[in-house]
Design an enzyme around this catalytic site. Structure first.
Site, PDB file in Angstrom:
ATOM      1  N   ASP A 455       0.824  -1.212   0.000  1.00 43.17           N
ATOM      2  CA  ASP A 455       0.000   0.000   0.000  1.00 43.17           C
ATOM      3  C   ASP A 455       0.857   1.260   0.000  1.00 43.17           C
ATOM      4  O   ASP A 455       2.060   1.220   0.328  1.00 43.17           O
ATOM      5  CB  ASP A 455      -0.941  -0.004   1.205  1.00 43.17           C
ATOM      6  N   ASP A 523     -10.819   2.153  -3.454  1.00 42.15           N
ATOM      7  CA  ASP A 523     -11.363   1.835  -2.134  1.00 42.15           C
ATOM      8  C   ASP A 523     -12.888   1.800  -2.157  1.00 42.15           C
ATOM      9  O   ASP A 523     -13.515   1.337  -1.202  1.00 42.15           O
ATOM     10  CB  ASP A 523     -10.907   2.876  -1.104  1.00 42.15           C
TER      11      ASP A 523
END
Length: 703
Positions: A455, A523
């Site tokens: 990430d 997301d």
């Protein structure tokens, strides 16, 4: 195929359906000749013989025609190259020769004053129409006392020249966090349009891809030019509509012209690839060509199907421990999940988002025996094991930061800006990369880890490097440091797959696609929103790398929308299927339905992840659908977000089928004639709101 003509000063690259030609004038000016359908060397020589129209007042005959326009001389378009040394800017080049192998052409030039050697690379791989371009710049002096450093203010990877048309239309992908990759098409007006990122990473606002057409291209017809940049840091693409109706697009690393790096005598730097593609088959054919090129040449181990994963984040948040992860793993395995991923919260003092980031060792209270016991249990259940990491970031409340505060990007005497309670480590530094290598290598050797979710949850804000003689290079060197670290880890641990993530789709580009196995698209997991996000993503990238999850309803992170489990599954089945909901809250009926959807996905997975994509109907309130074709099989995924006025959705006219063949529906039984499916269409039978289904067809062989 590369052919040479014009007394060794004309070059023609030929792909499956397209050709690309350029020539050198007697004054060593490298001019663009052709980019379009395949032509012969004789055709290219005829183009070269055409007289260049005389320039009007205040215009240059080179503008829009040069292969790689530089700063200096009679040029007024945006330069692709800007160099400074001893206060002197610009470049004046001379041809230094060429060389070629079956797939790559290299043209060499040099600038006498700056002692700058420049090589233009053109690559067209067998079986493809994608032209890969990049530039290598070398300070030709080999000893420091023989020359001063060269400052590369700007070094774009390529300039793409398009012919004059009555009008051009520009397509690109825009958005923000939670709304990435949305497609927009608009007329290109005179002047210049810029897209890019100033954030230190590719960014959520734009993907580094454009397409241009004359305003008349459709999904399956019309001439389309496309360009895509392989760079994961700040970048810029400038599209210039010139007075004569032609277009030139330049693009490369860096968001402005304030400096990339210094070249000391003997140093070289090669730009990222800026790839281009021409097709006459519309936006769909362009996408299929991009997808095939990436699967064949860019994506690691693209022939391997990506597994169905489960990620525990929504079920646990930061409340992670071994017992609860084991319970989730049992439920996930019962669904047919193939990869179990522990997300944030397994390491250091990471009980919330303000501590522990950077301390990549298992929390001893939550995982007393480390990660190995859990990984062994996951493997015993028949799944692979993965963990979440964010190596480029650090919390001020961490052992790493307390020991090495200077490792974070910062400006001396300035306040360090925190986003998400974290700072960015400077991966341009050798010591930072060495530390991260040791930590990540130990993690992968200490437990049987099969997968890393890598990430990157923060943009650059304080990109300083106190003490470095040229701190501007951090913007470029950080990205190259990430590439080097990923490449080293993958070489040492070839069995470990990597997912690229950046708060969703904040680092989606060809360079990350070359180093990772899949990408976290957004997301936003709302299944309706995802249809538009995935539609945009598919313009360039294949479903093989597009991670898509089924999460809980209502969608609490985005919009609170309720959606049926089947609609959520079919939406996510358009890419690499994952499950991210809290399985402990799912009913027995929901778990059983999920198991059946996963079984169906596995049957069509070879088509979705390895087949040709046809976008049958774009996202909207009405029926939308995509189709995947591979060999004798096809899969159609159809969604009806809302039914209007009780009207039956229109039939879906399928593509890529044999009109003379018959096809059987492997889920429902019955047969269809190929001519009927392609002309009249497939009736989905969908009704109501948030309805979706999958149709798996196979060609019938024999009688």
């Amino acid at each position: 195929m590369i052919e040479v003509g014009g007394n060794g000063r004309l070059w023609l690259l030929s792909g499956v359906r397209s050709g690309y030609a350029l020539r050198l004038t007697e004054d060593d000016e490298l001019l663009h000749l052709h980019w379009g359908p395949r032509i012969t060397v004789e055709d290219a020589q005829a183009l070269a013989a055409e007289k260049i129209p005389a320039a009007r007042g205040f215009e240059s005959p080179l503008d829009g025609r040069e292969e790689y326009p530089v700063e200096g001389g009679p040029r007024f378009t945006r330069p692709a190259l800007s160099v400074r040394a001893d206060g002197v800017r610009g470049t004046e080049w001379a041809f230094g020769g060429w060389e070629a192998d079956p797939e790559e052409l290299r043209l060499r030039f040099h600038d006498r004053l700056h002692h700058l050697a420049l090589t233009l690379h053109y690559r067209m791989r067998a079986g493809s129409d994608v032209v890969e371009r990049r530039v290598t710049l070398t300070h030709a002096r080999t000893r420091a006392r023989d020359g001063v450093p060269l400052e590369l203010l700007r070094a774009d990877s390529a300039a793409w020249s398009l012919p004059a048309r009555d009008g051009w239309r520009l397509s690109h992908l825009h958005g923000r966090w939670g709304a990435e990759s949305r497609l927009v098409r608009a007329a290109l007006t005179p002047g210049e349009q810029l897209i890019g990122s100033r954030r230190g990473h590719t960014g959520h606002a734009h993907l580094p891809w454009i397409a241009l057409d004359a305003g008349d291209a459709g999904e399956e017809s019309g001439e389309v030019y496309g360009c895509a940049l392989g760079w994961s840091g700040s970048w810029r693409i400038a599209v210039q509509s010139l007075p004569d109706g032609s277009v030139q697009a330049v693009g490369g690393a860096g968001h402005d012209d304030s400096g990339l790096l210094l070249l000391a005598p003997g140093d070289s730097w090669t730009t990222p690839v800026f790839a281009g593609l021409w097709t006459e088959g519309g936006f769909g054919a362009a996408s299929r060509a991009w997808h095939a090129w990436q699967r064949r040449h860019i994506i690691p181990a693209a022939e391997r199907h990506r597994p169905v994963l489960y990620n525990s984040w929504e079920a646990t948040g930061f409340r992670v421990d071994e017992r609860q992860q084991r319970e989730l793993a049992v439920k996930a395995a019962a669904l047919g999940v193939e990869l179990f991923v522990v997300d944030d919260g397994w390491f250091g003092a990471r009980t919330h988002d303000a501590a522990g980031l950077g301390d990549w060792t298992p929390n001893p209270d939550r995982f007393p025996g480390g990660l190995r016991p859990l990984a062994d249990e996951v493997h015993r259940l028949g799944m692979e094991f993965g963990v979440w990491v964010e190596p480029e970031m650090v919390n001020p409340d961490s052992d790493l930061y307390r020991a090495h505060p200077d490792w974070a990007q910062h400006h001396e005497g300035r306040r360090r800006t925190e986003f998400r309670n974290q700072l960015v480590l400077n991966l341009a530094r050798d010591d930072v990369r060495a530390h991260l290598w040791e930590r990540l290598d130990s993690l992968l050797r200490g437990a049987p880890v099969d997968y890393l979710k890598w990430d990157f949850n923060r943009s650059f804000t304080d990109a300083g490097w106190p003490g470095d003689p040229y701190p501007r290079r951090l913007w470029t060197a950080h990205v190259e440091g990430v590439y080097g670290l990923l490449d080293r880890l993958r070489a040492a641990h070839p069995h470990v797959a990597v997912e690229a993530c950046s708060g969703g789709g904040g680092r989606v580009d060809l360079a990350m696609a070359a180093r990772t196995d899949q990408m976290w698209t957004s997301d936003n997991t709302d299944p309706v929103d995802r249809l538009a996000i995935q539609h945009g993503f598919s313009q360039l990238h294949p479903a093989r790398i597009m991670a898509a999850w089924v999460t809980d309803s209502p969608n609490e992170q985005m919009n609170g929308r309720f959606s049926p489990l089947g609609f959520r599954f079919v939406s996510a089945m358009a890419g690499v299927l994952g499950v991210g909901g809290d399985l402990t809250r799912w009913s027995a009926a929901e778990l059983d339905e999920a198991r059946r959807w996963i079984e169906r996905y596995k049957r069509i997975r070879p088509l979705v992840q390895g087949g040709d994509l046809y976008r049958l109907r774009p996202p909207g309130d009405g029926l939308t659908a995509v189709q995947y074709v591979r060999g004798d099989e096809s899969a159609v995924l159809a969604w009806l977000p809302a039914q209007r006025y009780g009207e039956e959705p229109p039939p879906l006219r399928l593509c890529g089928l044999d009109p003379a063949a018959r096809y059987t529906d492997l889920d429902r039984g019955g047969t269809h004639r190929g001519a009927v499916l392609t002309h009249r269409g497939l009736r989905t039978g969908l009704s109501g709101d948030l309805a979706a289904d999958v149709f798996h067809l196979r060609r019938i062989t024999g009688e």
